[in-house]
Scaffold this motif. Structure first.
Motif, PDB file in Angstrom:
ATOM      1  N   CYS A  36       0.867  -1.165   0.000  1.00  0.00           N
ATOM      2  CA  CYS A  36       0.000   0.000   0.000  1.00  0.00           C
ATOM      3  C   CYS A  36       0.910   1.223   0.000  1.00  0.00           C
ATOM      4  O   CYS A  36       1.834   1.306   0.805  1.00  0.00           O
ATOM      5  N   ILE A  37       0.657   2.134  -0.908  1.00  0.00           N
ATOM      6  CA  ILE A  37       1.486   3.329  -1.006  1.00  0.00           C
ATOM      7  C   ILE A  37       0.605   4.569  -0.952  1.00  0.00           C
ATOM      8  O   ILE A  37      -0.453   4.617  -1.586  1.00  0.00           O
ATOM      9  N   SER A  38       1.034   5.521  -0.157  1.00  0.00           N
ATOM     10  CA  SER A  38       0.323   6.798  -0.143  1.00  0.00           C
ATOM     11  C   SER A  38       1.148   7.784  -0.957  1.00  0.00           C
ATOM     12  O   SER A  38       2.339   7.949  -0.733  1.00  0.00           O
ATOM     13  N   ILE A  39       0.508   8.362  -1.953  1.00  0.00           N
ATOM     14  CA  ILE A  39       1.160   9.311  -2.856  1.00  0.00           C
ATOM     15  C   ILE A  39       0.309  10.577  -2.919  1.00  0.00           C
ATOM     16  O   ILE A  39      -0.731  10.660  -2.272  1.00  0.00           O
ATOM     17  N   GLU A  40       0.751  11.526  -3.709  1.00  0.00           N
ATOM     18  CA  GLU A  40       0.058  12.813  -3.791  1.00  0.00           C
ATOM     19  C   GLU A  40      -1.412  12.666  -4.169  1.00  0.00           C
ATOM     20  O   GLU A  40      -2.249  13.433  -3.719  1.00  0.00           O
ATOM     21  N   THR A  41      -1.730  11.676  -5.000  1.00  0.00           N
ATOM     22  CA  THR A  41      -3.100  11.519  -5.486  1.00  0.00           C
ATOM     23  C   THR A  41      -3.962  10.628  -4.594  1.00  0.00           C
ATOM     24  O   THR A  41      -5.118  10.414  -4.894  1.00  0.00           O
ATOM     25  N   GLY A  42      -3.395  10.096  -3.522  1.00  0.00           N
ATOM     26  CA  GLY A  42      -4.172   9.270  -2.606  1.00  0.00           C
ATOM     27  C   GLY A  42      -3.433   8.005  -2.198  1.00  0.00           C
ATOM     28  O   GLY A  42      -2.224   7.891  -2.363  1.00  0.00           O
ATOM     29  N   ILE A  43      -4.193   7.059  -1.690  1.00  0.00           N
ATOM     30  CA  ILE A  43      -3.639   5.788  -1.233  1.00  0.00           C
ATOM     31  C   ILE A  43      -3.986   4.717  -2.249  1.00  0.00           C
ATOM     32  O   ILE A  43      -5.123   4.650  -2.733  1.00  0.00           O
ATOM     33  N   LYS A  44      -2.997   3.879  -2.564  1.00  0.00           N
ATOM     34  CA  LYS A  44      -3.208   2.867  -3.591  1.00  0.00           C
ATOM     35  C   LYS A  44      -2.669   1.526  -3.098  1.00  0.00           C
ATOM     36  O   LYS A  44      -1.532   1.435  -2.654  1.00  0.00           O
ATOM     37  N   ASP A  45      -3.504   0.476  -3.179  1.00  0.00           N
ATOM     38  CA  ASP A  45      -3.062  -0.892  -2.902  1.00  0.00           C
ATOM     39  C   ASP A  45      -2.618  -1.516  -4.213  1.00  0.00           C
ATOM     40  O   ASP A  45      -3.343  -1.445  -5.214  1.00  0.00           O
ATOM     41  N   ILE A  46      -1.443  -2.133  -4.210  1.00  0.00           N
ATOM     42  CA  ILE A  46      -0.882  -2.720  -5.427  1.00  0.00           C
ATOM     43  C   ILE A  46      -0.492  -4.160  -5.129  1.00  0.00           C
ATOM     44  O   ILE A  46       0.193  -4.438  -4.145  1.00  0.00           O
ATOM     45  N   LEU A  47      -0.920  -5.074  -5.986  1.00  0.00           N
ATOM     46  CA  LEU A  47      -0.528  -6.475  -5.872  1.00  0.00           C
ATOM     47  C   LEU A  47       0.822  -6.683  -6.549  1.00  0.00           C
ATOM     48  O   LEU A  47       1.113  -6.050  -7.570  1.00  0.00           O
ATOM     49  N   TRP A  48       1.633  -7.586  -5.997  1.00  0.00           N
ATOM     50  CA  TRP A  48       2.927  -7.886  -6.636  1.00  0.00           C
ATOM     51  C   TRP A  48       2.719  -8.338  -8.074  1.00  0.00           C
ATOM     52  O   TRP A  48       3.508  -8.013  -8.953  1.00  0.00           O
ATOM     53  N   ASN A  49       1.633  -9.089  -8.348  1.00  0.00           N
ATOM     54  CA  ASN A  49       1.361  -9.579  -9.705  1.00  0.00           C
ATOM     55  C   ASN A  49       1.085  -8.458 -10.699  1.00  0.00           C
ATOM     56  O   ASN A  49       1.198  -8.656 -11.908  1.00  0.00           O
TER      57      ASN A  49
END
Length: 84
Positions: free
Chosen positions: A11-24
């Motif tokens: 899960c990464i929080s960036i300027e545009t919001g929070i995003k969950d990313i799968l390794w796949n």
């Protein structure tokens, strides 16, 4: 900005919001070093199907994230860092 590990991704929080990313969903990782005159900064471009997210070693959670990259992709991230 910060990055937190999840069971199957991060899960990464960036300027545009929070995003969950799968390794796949990670298509490529590009690690490189920026020369900022008085110091160098290590960066990673995370290539996803719809975007590219750039993180630097200043992000909270960097150490845990790079250690996990080494395990998930079975590579030593620092062996591939290209100078700027």
């Amino acid at each position: 900005m910060n990055i937190k590990l999840l069971d199957k991704g991060f899960c990464i929080s960036i300027e545009t919001g929070i995003k969950d990313i799968l390794w796949n969903d990670v298509k490529e990782l590009h690690a490189y070093k920026k020369d900022l005159l008085t110091y160098d900064e290590i960066c990673i471009d995370i290539v996803l199907p719809e975007s590219i997210i750039t993180i630097t070693e200043e992000i909270e959670g960097w150490v845990e994230f790079t250690e996990k990259i080494n395990k998930v992709f079975m590579v030593s991230l620092y062996a591939f860092i290209k100078p700027s």
